[in-house]
Design an enzyme around this catalytic site. Structure first.
Site, PDB file in Angstrom:
ATOM      1  N   LYS A   1      77.763 -25.559 -30.190  1.00 27.79           N
ATOM      2  CA  LYS A   1      78.010 -26.710 -29.330  1.00 27.79           C
ATOM      3  C   LYS A   1      78.738 -27.701 -30.270  1.00 27.79           C
ATOM      4  CE  LYS A   1      74.669 -26.203 -25.720  1.00 27.79           C
ATOM      5  NZ  LYS A   1      73.569 -26.749 -24.934  1.00 27.79           N
TER       6      LYS A   1
ATOM      7  N   CYS B   1      39.544 -21.177 -20.114  1.00 27.58           N
ATOM      8  CA  CYS B   1      39.332 -20.310 -19.405  1.00 27.58           C
ATOM      9  C   CYS B   1      39.673 -20.046 -18.020  1.00 27.58           C
ATOM     10  CB  CYS B   1      37.858 -20.972 -18.853  1.00 27.58           C
ATOM     11  SG  CYS B   1      36.647 -21.338 -20.424  1.00 27.58           S
TER      12      CYS B   1
END
Lengths: 610, 353
Positions: free
Chosen positions: A68, A170
């Site tokens: 770029k 969890c």
């Protein structure tokens, strides 16, 4: 010829640095050369992607995969041949190249970045080098520009930014209830199989789920091999051990990593499928407490999914695995799973020893793998599936970006840049683009810059303190360094010593070997509740104290309290709270980015696998 | 505002199916980020839209860039002027060499086309005077950039008759404005999604993310005043005399003075601009002493066009054109004034409702 002559005289000898040549960067470089800036340096590590072309207008299709910084410099050089524009295709974190003396070469630095850690880093270097910085960002239709001058205006880190959303382990591993949980799990799954495995990336059932009181029983079931697993079918390296070994190790048994397991199975896609979506789910079902108030998951096998003719909902789903706008059928997901595992396996085996793949949303194999895995898991947990297009937004944290907003932001950056270089600090404004005009008609809402926060741990002169709550019995120095210092505080090469003893516990010197120390917890290193750590990053010229507080509720996680300057537990006064609220309100949303916080970080770490 | 149709979720779904077939994989790849912002339906409307852009100045180049990138079906650039070295300082679409003597629209075409090869690009080398309703009727939107005020007023009136969307904008040095006339055009308004199932605690939490299917949209027509009415408010009248300070930013007066000046070929020096500004302020029944402008500040309005100001005003014009063509989002009503000098960017609705 008023303005032009004045600007020419003003800008003749000024040298500016542009960090980032993406959405805002392209617009900014164009504005700078057309305004009459003569000496510009641009730094960007990134390469051009097809999805950049709708707004990063200095790039064309033929530039895809090129630097770029290089392509943008060449393009604006052509616009005004008498401009001296130079570039580095490199990471701004490269301290050997871009240290304080490098920043001192410039009259002004302009950020056109897309992620917080790079913004933090440049903020610190500009403060240390005493160079004014203009910070900018955009997200969708909104954006903002602010000027950072040491001692005069708020620095980038004076206000704490909202932390990226995280989900409890969890929920991810045992009880997903939303599609995003499955998407997060599927990215972890990619890392487990092909990428760098992080501490939090485990994908197997979590035996220590606090909701699961029958954990021991379940563990025994697992260890005694009562459940059927793919690896039992003729493979001796499964994650089951024989009964004797299992009984000895029981709850703390280290289940062989998913990676090792997959490698030993030769990355057999069908076996991996059945382990992830059948055996592990069967195992989850044995954790009965989890399903007392939830709908239990339904295990699936590769054979079942691919043999079955697809039933209900098929009008809205597709078997076409190239259709990324529609949700794939289970059969299509299974097919994509096999194809992408095969492709990724081949690519991984082609890498030099010790190198790994890294997940990137623009990597087609990696993205398809994640989309298929997320939808398979969603199906198992009765969660509606999504299209690859939708999953890509979530998995890649894509913040939509458009040309017009970036053009406006880049224009505002140059307006402020001229004020700074003219020395007209009285005119400097912080400006936000509103989505709709406010009651006063302001589409561009401007405000006086805020004064520096007295307790800012980065820019204040005396009170550089942060308060961190950790579990001293669990967190190791290495975890503290990686997750807290680097991950949260964007410190690049920390040296840390304990204030009371003067003992060095973390060193940035590559010749020092602290590995033994680093693998021990704070408690094992005799660092107790209330300990003060002196953190020093010589590269950023940043020094601050981190005060540790023990918190039994943290596992390997942590909580940082730096907002109010108050110690944990003390609540901020009402005045402070409303002040903080006011600031947050006026700051708007887009403090983050031109887009894609994770995008370029992923690229930064990407290994040339292609 | 009148309601012409309510979109139910199932309608939106059907609509999406149809559109998918129309947008190619290549387009989806390029327009990925904006589709994620404004949706597939809006993108499809853009790719079926045509725009005429008159005036390839610094501001004109910004608007052209923004519209090319957005992915319209076709854009026509129109200008009858010949490029000078001065133009090259502002219009970044001109070629790097041998541009002097080229027609501005034709000279800007190649680089504009490079911005997005999927958009059809045409040029017209006539001026506004040579064109009328027949030309405007071929477009979904006509955008006039840095054009003389009198001509702009005529074009707006003709576009209103044809029901063609109209926008105009100018940048004078460090300040600029934009005007929008999307009279009687549809815009899609989001209606707050009704809350379902809040009493049913047993219902599984499916997904707490808002998806397009959760929202309901309603098409509404918006009425806009003409450019003529926009700039001929009698601020000295009883109705407005007390509102004028609240309604108008101070940059309104120099910009209006510059606009009127553009009909006479612009101002030669700060003094003549200052005179015109003074006349404008007094015509509105205001006292010049109320304003903070110093003599030398008028240099800021004399030009040349400052690039960042073109970027800001051009960004707003581009975004409003995109909203209007894609019938998406609430449009600004009905003008935007910007000044780099005092960092002001406000939306004014004139005449005040």
């Amino acid at each position: 010829m008023g303005i032009r002559n004045r600007l020419e005289t003003l800008l003749e000898d000024k040298r500016v640095l542009v960090v980032g040549a993406g959405g805002i960067g392209c617009e900014l470089l164009k504005n700078l050369v057309l305004t009459g800036f003569k000496k510009i340096h641009v730094v960007d590590l990134d390469t051009i992607d097809v999805s950049n072309l709708n707004r990063q207008f200095l790039f064309r299709r033929e530039h895809v995969n090129k630097s770029k910084a290089e392509v943008a410099s060449a393009a604006v050089q052509k616009l005004q041949p008498n401009v001296n524009i130079t570039f580095d295709h490199d990471s701004i974190f490269n301290g050997d190249k871009f240290g304080i003396s490098f920043f001192k070469e410039f009259n002004l630095v302009m950020n056109a970045l897309d992620n917080r850690s790079a913004r933090n880093h440049v903020n610190r270097l500009c403060l240390s080098a005493g160079v004014p910085l203009i910070e900018s960002g955009s997200a969708g239709y909104i954006g903002q520009v602010s000027v950072i001058i040491k001692g005069q205006t708020q620095c980038y880190e004076c206000t704490s930014k909202p932390a990226p959303k995280t989900y409890p382990g969890c929920t991810i591993r045992n009880t997903p209830s939303e599609h995003i949980h499955c998407t997060v799990w599927s990215k972890h799954c990619f890392n487990q199989l092909f990428g760098e495995v992080a501490i939090d990336d485990d994908v197997s059932p979590d035996l220590n789920d606090p909701e699961n009181k029958t954990a021991e029983e379940a563990t025994e079931t697992m260890m005694n091999g009562n459940g059927h697993t793919a690896m039992e079918e003729g493979n001796t390296n499964g994650f089951h051990t024989n009964g004797v070994a299992a009984e000895e190790s029981n709850k703390n048994t280290v289940v062989p990593s998913t990676r090792k397991w997959a490698e030993e199975s030769g990355y057999n896609a069908k076996l991996i499928f059945d382990k992830l979506f059948h055996d592990d789910i069967e195992y989850l079902l044995t954790m009965k407490d989890l399903w007392k108030s939830r709908k239990p998951p339904t295990p699936i096998t590769f054979a079942n999914v691919t043999d079955e003719a697809q039933g209900g909902g098929s009008t809205e789903m597709t078997d076409d695995v190239n259709d990324i706008m529609k949700q794939w059928t289970l059969k299509a997901c299974a097919r994509v799973f096999v194809e992408s595992v095969d492709a990724l396996k081949t690519r991984k085996s082609g890498l030099p020893e010790g190198q790994l793949l890294s997940w990137d949303k623009d990597d087609d194999d990696a993205m398809r793998f994640v989309a298929a895995v997320a939808n398979l898991r969603a199906h198992i947990f009765s969660i509606p599936g999504k299209s690859l297009f939708e999953i890509k937004s979530m998995a890649g944290n894509i913040i939509p970006a458009i040309a017009t907003t970036n053009a406006i932001v880049a224009g505002m950056v140059v307006v402020e840049a001229i004020k700074v270089l003219r020395g007209r600090k009285d005119l400097i404004r912080t400006v936000y683009i509103n989505r709709q005009p406010n009651p006063r008609g302001q589409l561009l809402m401007d405000d006086d810059p805020y004064p520096p926060r007295k307790e800012c741990f980065v820019c204040s002169s005396d009170k550089r303190e942060v308060f961190v709550k950790v579990n001293l019995n669990v967190m190791t120095l290495k975890m503290f360094k990686d997750k807290v210092l680097t991950g949260h505080f964007s410190v690049q090469s920390p040296d840390v010593l304990v204030a009371t003893t003067g003992n060095i516990i973390i060193s940035s010197d590559p010749d020092d070997d602290f590995s033994e120390l680093e693998n021990r917890t704070f408690q094992e290193n005799n660092i107790a509740d209330g300990a003060v750590l002196e953190v020093d990053d010589y590269l950023q010229d940043l020094k601050f104290s981190a005060v540790l507080f023990h918190d039994e509720n943290q596992k390997d996680s942590f909580v940082v309290e730096q907002d109010t300057g108050a110690k944990p537990g003390e609540s901020p006064t009402e005045e402070e709270a409303s002040e903080a609220k006011r600031k947050r309100k006026s700051e708007g949303e887009p403090s983050a980015s031109e887009g894609h916080d994770e995008e370029s970080q992923a690229k930064r770490m990407r290994i040339a696998a292609e | 505002m009148s309601t012409s149709g309510v979109y139910s979720p199932s309608n939106v779904l059907l609509e999406n199916k149809r559109i998918e077939e129309e947008i190619s994989a290549q387009e989806r790849e390029i327009y990925d980020r904006q589709i994620r912002l404004w949706g597939m339906e809006a993108q499809n409307k853009l790719r079926n839209s045509t725009a005429l852009l008159v005036g390839l100045t610094g501001l004109g180049a910004e608007v052209a860039k923004n519209l090319m990138l957005a992915g319209l079906r076709s854009i026509t650039l129109m200008d009858d002027r010949i490029a000078t070295p001065e133009d090259k300082m502002a219009n970044f679409l001109l070629p790097d060499e041998n541009f002097v003597g080229m027609n501005l629209a034709e000279g800007s075409a190649d680089r504009a086309k490079e911005l997005n090869p999927m958009v059809e690009l045409n040029t017209i080398t006539d001026g506004l005077k040579q064109r009328g309703k027949e030309t405007w009727s071929k477009f979904d939107i006509v955008i006039l950039i840095d054009q003389p005020f009198e001509e702009a007023r005529r074009v707006d009136a003709e576009c209103r008759e044809l029901k063609v969307r109209f926008a105009a904008g100018s940048v004078f040095g460090g300040a600029g404005f934009a005007f929008f006339d999307f009279n009687n055009h549809d815009f899609l308004f989001k209606i707050k999604a009704p809350q379902f199932g809040t009493g049913d605690i047993d219902a599984p939490i499916v997904d707490n993310m808002t998806t397009i299917e959760d929202d309901r949209f309603e098409k509404q027509k918006v009425s806009y005043p003409s450019l003529q009415d926009f700039f001929s408010v009698d601020w000295t009248g009883k109705k407005y005399i007390r509102k004028v300070v609240r309604y108008l930013p101070q940059v309104y007066y120099p910009i209006k003075a510059c606009l009127h000046g553009s009909d006479q070929g612009g101002f030669a020096d700060t003094q003549s601009l200052r005179e015109a500004w003074k006349a404008e302020v007094e015509r509105n029944g205001q006292d010049c002493a109320r304003f903070t402008y110093e003599e030398e500040d008028f240099e800021y309005f004399l030009g040349p066009q400052m690039s960042p100001v073109c970027a800001i005003v051009g960004g707003v014009i581009g975004q409003e054109a995109i909203k209007a063509l894609s019938e998406n989002e609430l449009p600004l009503k009905n003008s935007f004034f910007y000044s780099a000098f005092d960092t002001v960017g406000v939306v004014c609705n004139l005449p005040p409702p």
